[in-house]
Write an enzyme that holds these catalytic residues in place. Structure first.
Site, PDB file in Angstrom:
ATOM      1  N   HIS A 130     -23.858  -0.987 -28.195  1.00 25.77           N
ATOM      2  CA  HIS A 130     -23.548   0.439 -28.652  1.00 25.77           C
ATOM      3  C   HIS A 130     -24.780   0.979 -29.245  1.00 25.77           C
ATOM      4  CE1 HIS A 130     -19.504  -0.126 -27.388  1.00 25.77           C
ATOM      5  NE2 HIS A 130     -19.571  -1.360 -28.128  1.00 25.77           N
ATOM      6  N   ALA A 175     -16.693   4.083 -24.031  1.00 22.10           N
ATOM      7  CA  ALA A 175     -15.455   4.248 -24.620  1.00 22.10           C
ATOM      8  C   ALA A 175     -14.295   3.174 -23.875  1.00 22.10           C
ATOM      9  CB  ALA A 175     -14.535   5.671 -24.305  1.00 22.10           C
ATOM     10  N   ARG A 220     -26.183  14.637 -24.200  1.00 22.15           N
ATOM     11  CA  ARG A 220     -24.629  14.634 -24.876  1.00 22.15           C
ATOM     12  C   ARG A 220     -24.873  14.465 -26.169  1.00 22.15           C
ATOM     13  NH1 ARG A 220     -21.805   8.659 -24.234  1.00 22.15           N
ATOM     14  NH2 ARG A 220     -19.826   9.228 -25.239  1.00 22.15           N
ATOM     15  N   ASN A 271     -22.943  -2.042 -21.865  1.00 21.66           N
ATOM     16  CA  ASN A 271     -22.409  -0.685 -22.831  1.00 21.66           C
ATOM     17  C   ASN A 271     -21.251  -0.191 -21.712  1.00 21.66           C
ATOM     18  OD1 ASN A 271     -21.776   1.430 -24.380  1.00 21.66           O
ATOM     19  ND2 ASN A 271     -23.878   2.060 -24.728  1.00 21.66           N
ATOM     20  N   HIS A 292     -13.436   0.027 -25.951  1.00 25.99           N
ATOM     21  CA  HIS A 292     -12.418   0.093 -26.972  1.00 25.99           C
ATOM     22  C   HIS A 292     -11.054  -0.096 -26.417  1.00 25.99           C
ATOM     23  CE1 HIS A 292     -15.617   1.744 -29.456  1.00 25.99           C
ATOM     24  NE2 HIS A 292     -15.598   2.734 -28.315  1.00 25.99           N
ATOM     25  N   SER A 352     -24.844   4.027 -30.709  1.00 22.91           N
ATOM     26  CA  SER A 352     -24.278   4.393 -32.305  1.00 22.91           C
ATOM     27  C   SER A 352     -23.772   3.198 -32.922  1.00 22.91           C
ATOM     28  CB  SER A 352     -23.324   5.740 -32.161  1.00 22.91           C
ATOM     29  OG  SER A 352     -22.291   5.027 -31.415  1.00 22.91           O
ATOM     30  N   PRO A 374     -19.120   4.975 -18.844  1.00 20.64           N
ATOM     31  CA  PRO A 374     -18.731   6.396 -18.743  1.00 20.64           C
ATOM     32  C   PRO A 374     -19.653   7.147 -19.818  1.00 20.64           C
ATOM     33  CG  PRO A 374     -16.925   4.955 -19.622  1.00 20.64           C
ATOM     34  CD  PRO A 374     -17.902   4.059 -19.079  1.00 20.64           C
ATOM     35  N   ASN A 375     -20.011   8.444 -19.385  1.00 19.50           N
ATOM     36  CA  ASN A 375     -20.771   9.254 -19.978  1.00 19.50           C
ATOM     37  C   ASN A 375     -22.272   8.859 -20.684  1.00 19.50           C
ATOM     38  OD1 ASN A 375     -18.555  11.232 -19.984  1.00 19.50           O
ATOM     39  ND2 ASN A 375     -17.393   9.808 -21.443  1.00 19.50           N
ATOM     40  N   GLU A 401     -22.970  -7.125 -25.899  1.00 15.48           N
ATOM     41  CA  GLU A 401     -22.321  -5.652 -25.780  1.00 15.48           C
ATOM     42  C   GLU A 401     -23.123  -4.739 -26.722  1.00 15.48           C
ATOM     43  OE1 GLU A 401     -18.416  -5.415 -27.437  1.00 15.48           O
ATOM     44  OE2 GLU A 401     -18.400  -3.568 -27.689  1.00 15.48           O
ATOM     45  N   ARG A 450     -18.000   5.446 -37.126  1.00 15.96           N
ATOM     46  CA  ARG A 450     -17.562   6.599 -36.819  1.00 15.96           C
ATOM     47  C   ARG A 450     -16.055   6.420 -36.811  1.00 15.96           C
ATOM     48  NH1 ARG A 450     -20.246   7.232 -31.244  1.00 15.96           N
ATOM     49  NH2 ARG A 450     -19.280   9.396 -31.325  1.00 15.96           N
ATOM     50  N   ASP A 457     -11.447  -8.973 -19.146  1.00 18.75           N
ATOM     51  CA  ASP A 457     -11.302  -9.945 -18.437  1.00 18.75           C
ATOM     52  C   ASP A 457     -12.635 -10.474 -17.255  1.00 18.75           C
ATOM     53  OD1 ASP A 457      -8.842 -10.661 -19.520  1.00 18.75           O
ATOM     54  OD2 ASP A 457      -7.543  -9.839 -17.850  1.00 18.75           O
ATOM     55  N   ARG A 512     -12.892   3.783 -32.802  1.00 11.56           N
ATOM     56  CA  ARG A 512     -14.376   2.874 -32.092  1.00 11.56           C
ATOM     57  C   ARG A 512     -14.712   1.670 -33.096  1.00 11.56           C
ATOM     58  NH1 ARG A 512     -16.424   7.266 -28.878  1.00 11.56           N
ATOM     59  NH2 ARG A 512     -16.132   9.341 -30.146  1.00 11.56           N
TER      60      ARG A 512
END
Ligand code: DQA
Length: 139
Positions: free
Chosen positions: A97, A74, A17, A71, A77, A99, A9-10, A95, A104, A84, A108
């Site tokens: 990220h 959110a 953003r 990635n 988290h 940032s 998402p995002n 994985e 942060r 699963d 996070r």
């Protein structure tokens, strides 16, 4: 060698953003350039803002690619369902990220996906995706 890049998402809004956190370049543009640098690797790329769609994509690719770069935004988290799915498939998952999630907000700092993943890359900007490709090529 087949690598699936899955974004949550995002991440479709990277470049627009919070540019002070995620930079000015769109993820789409970056990934087009990145994948062109590895002509011998067969890439698929996927982005969704929906948890179920991300799980479906992990299931779809997860038994026949050599690695997944994930990635989950959110969802990283708190999505036990995505964790699963990562555990359910045979492909190793890295994985990523953009940032440095550890520098942060407190929420996070925890990833429920990380224990199910082969490794985690965070804080190197979009270059984290390249680092993940390199990690999978060396495995
Ligand atoms: C992110 C970090 C997450 O905490 C955040 O919710 C994102 C992007 C990153 O790439 O830095 O959407 O996964």
């Amino acid at each position: 060698m087949k690598i699936a890049i899955i974004n949550g998402p995002n991440l479709n809004l990277v470049g627009v953003r919070e540019p002070e956190v995620y930079g000015n370049q769109s993820l789409d543009t970056y990934l087009r350039q990145l994948t062109a640098r590895y002509p011998l690797v067969e890439f698929s790329t996927f982005q969704s803002n929906s948890e179920g769609a991300l799980i479906d994509e992990i299931h779809r690719v997860g038994f026949h690619v050599d690695g997944i770069i994930l990635n989950a935004g959110a969802y990283s988290h708190y999505s036990l369902a995505i964790a699963d799915a990562v555990r359910a498939v045979t492909a190793p998952v890295v994985e990523v990220h953009i940032s440095n999630v550890h520098a942060r907000e407190e929420f996070r700092r925890r990833s429920v996906l990380a224990p199910a993943c082969k490794g985690v890359i965070a804080g190197f900007g979009l270059d984290g995706y390249r680092l993940a490709v390199e990690a999978l090529l060396k495995k």
